[in-house]
Design an enzyme around this catalytic site. Structure first.
Site, PDB file in Angstrom:
ATOM      1  N   LYS A  55       0.800  -1.223   0.000  1.00  0.00           N
ATOM      2  CA  LYS A  55       0.000   0.000   0.000  1.00  0.00           C
ATOM      3  C   LYS A  55       0.834   1.276   0.000  1.00  0.00           C
ATOM      4  O   LYS A  55       0.292   2.356  -0.202  1.00  0.00           O
ATOM      5  CB  LYS A  55      -0.998  -0.034   1.160  1.00  0.00           C
ATOM      6  CG  LYS A  55      -2.107  -1.053   0.965  1.00  0.00           C
ATOM      7  CD  LYS A  55      -2.977  -0.757  -0.268  1.00  0.00           C
ATOM      8  CE  LYS A  55      -4.147  -1.732  -0.378  1.00  0.00           C
ATOM      9  NZ  LYS A  55      -4.992  -1.462  -1.557  1.00  0.00           N
ATOM     10  N   SER A 270      -2.863 -13.399   4.132  1.00  0.00           N
ATOM     11  CA  SER A 270      -3.433 -13.359   2.773  1.00  0.00           C
ATOM     12  C   SER A 270      -2.406 -13.883   1.764  1.00  0.00           C
ATOM     13  O   SER A 270      -2.770 -14.482   0.753  1.00  0.00           O
ATOM     14  CB  SER A 270      -3.869 -11.948   2.398  1.00  0.00           C
ATOM     15  OG  SER A 270      -2.749 -11.142   2.135  1.00  0.00           O
TER      16      SER A 270
HETATM   17  C1  PLP Z   1      -2.844  -7.302   3.311  1.00  0.00           C
HETATM   18  C2  PLP Z   1      -3.262  -6.992   1.923  1.00  0.00           C
HETATM   19  N1  PLP Z   1      -3.221  -5.758   1.465  1.00  0.00           N
HETATM   20  C3  PLP Z   1      -3.587  -5.475   0.185  1.00  0.00           C
HETATM   21  C4  PLP Z   1      -3.974  -6.455  -0.703  1.00  0.00           C
HETATM   22  C5  PLP Z   1      -4.312  -6.140  -2.113  1.00  0.00           C
HETATM   23  O1  PLP Z   1      -5.304  -5.278  -2.101  1.00  0.00           O
HETATM   24  P1  PLP Z   1      -5.886  -4.485  -3.294  1.00  0.00           P
HETATM   25  O2  PLP Z   1      -6.898  -5.362  -3.936  1.00  0.00           O
HETATM   26  O3  PLP Z   1      -6.530  -3.353  -2.548  1.00  0.00           O
HETATM   27  O4  PLP Z   1      -4.837  -4.032  -4.225  1.00  0.00           O
HETATM   28  C6  PLP Z   1      -4.034  -7.699  -0.249  1.00  0.00           C
HETATM   29  C7  PLP Z   1      -4.442  -8.739  -1.135  1.00  0.00           C
HETATM   30  O5  PLP Z   1      -4.194  -9.888  -0.925  1.00  0.00           O
HETATM   31  C8  PLP Z   1      -3.665  -7.966   1.075  1.00  0.00           C
HETATM   32  O6  PLP Z   1      -3.679  -9.172   1.544  1.00  0.00           O
END
Ligand code: PLP
Length: 323
Positions: A55, A270
């Protein structure tokens, strides 16, 4: 020669400040997960970003896009509904760039999340616990509507979010590999899958498969969203996805531990789920590169016990979403 072996190759780069250093993450092959000689499984290690998650890319894109459009004057107030990595990344960015950040999150989030946001000086407004992250989105939208002095980047609907991956993550993967047969990621806002998916499809056409790892209905995995939970973020275009594959929470934890113990990767749950799907796709191929995303590391999930507690004791883990 010994010195030569110890040197990082290629070098991690040289930057004028921490914000410029975001991205440029390593792509690491995991031979233990590759089922046959011609199939290679690769992990894109986003935990190497300054606040430990993918992020940081998105926060930079959201803030710099607003600056370029003149929507953010120095000292401006930024507001975002997030209980997770985006909040921490925005908090770091806003503190470096001199903006005042307020995040809206459900009142039952863990103390770890509150401390991380506090640490960078973000302010917190709580929304009703029972309404989860959708309740935070609702509350932040109300606040932004009633007071125009807030600037809300709104990662769920802002093209700068997938843009961070289209112009960053995917470009790096294309520099790191000549061919990609499959790209696997989890779905939070959908930014990663949309941005990388579009760029990889433009390059390889139908030869690359874009695959979403989804939690099994009724079995939340921290960090993953189900497309059936009633909210499809506006940035999502389902036609970019070739497949979505369900993962159980148990498989997510089993693979999170496998990555830790067999591959030396300390990742969030994840990424265990995403790795599970990557291995399944790799099993189906005769040759090619399968790239999967490691969105963050495990430090924010340590207290849940998923790395060490007996599997049968994990029924009570906190599965609140974490974007
Ligand atoms: C902790 C975490 N942050 C962000 C994401 C990805 O997110 P986005 O779909 O918002 O790009 C994931 C996806 O697996 C995630 O597990």
């Amino acid at each position: 020669m010994a010195v030569e072996r110890l040197r990082n190759k290629p070098c991690g780069g040289r930057y004028g400040n921490i914000v410029q250093s975001i991205g440029n993450t390593p792509l690491v092959e995991l031979p233990g997960l590759s089922p046959k000689p011609g199939v290679h499984v690769w992990a894109k290690l986003e935990a190497r970003n300054p606040t430990g998650s993918v992020k940081d890319r998105v926060a930079r894109a959201l803030i710099e896009d607003a600056e370029e459009r003149g929507a953010l004057a120095p000292g401006a107030r930024v507001l975002e509904p997030t209980s997770g990595n985006t909040g921490i990344a925005l908090a770091m960015l806003c503190s470096c760039k001199g903006y005042d950040l307020t995040v809206v999150m459900p009142e039952n989030v863990t103390a770890e999340r509150t401390s991380l946001l506090d640490m960078y000086g973000a302010k917190i407004v709580y929304s009703e616990a029972a309404k989860g992250s959708n309740g935070s989105v609702e509350k932040a939208l109300e606040m932004a509507e009633s007071d125009p002095s807030w600037y809300m980047p709104y990662q769920y609907g802002n093209p700068a979010n997938p843009g961070a991956h289209y112009n960053g993550t995917a470009v790096e993967i294309l520099e790191q590999l000549d061919d990609v047969a499959a790209f696997v990621a989890g779905l939070g806002t959908g930014g990663t899958l949309m941005g990388c998916g579009r760029r990889l499809k433009e390059t390889f056409g139908d030869a690359v498969k874009i695959v979403a790892a989804e939690p099994m209905p009724g079995e939340p995995v921290q960090g993953l969203r189900s497309l059936d939970d009633g909210f499809i973020p506006p940035i999502i275009d389902l036609s970019v996805l070739d497949r979505k594959i369900f993962v159980t929470n148990e498989d997510a934890i089993v693979f999170t531990r496998k990555l830790l113990r067999e591959e030396g990767l300390f990742v969030g749950p994840s990424s265990g789920a995403v790795a599970r799907v990557a291995v399944r796709i790799a099993d189906e191929l005769d040759e090619g590169n399968v790239v999967f995303m490691v969105a963050d590391d495990g430090s924010k999930y340590l207290s849940s016990g998923i790395y060490s507690r007996p599997m049968e004791d994990l029924g009570d883990i906190d599965s609140t979403v974490w974007w």
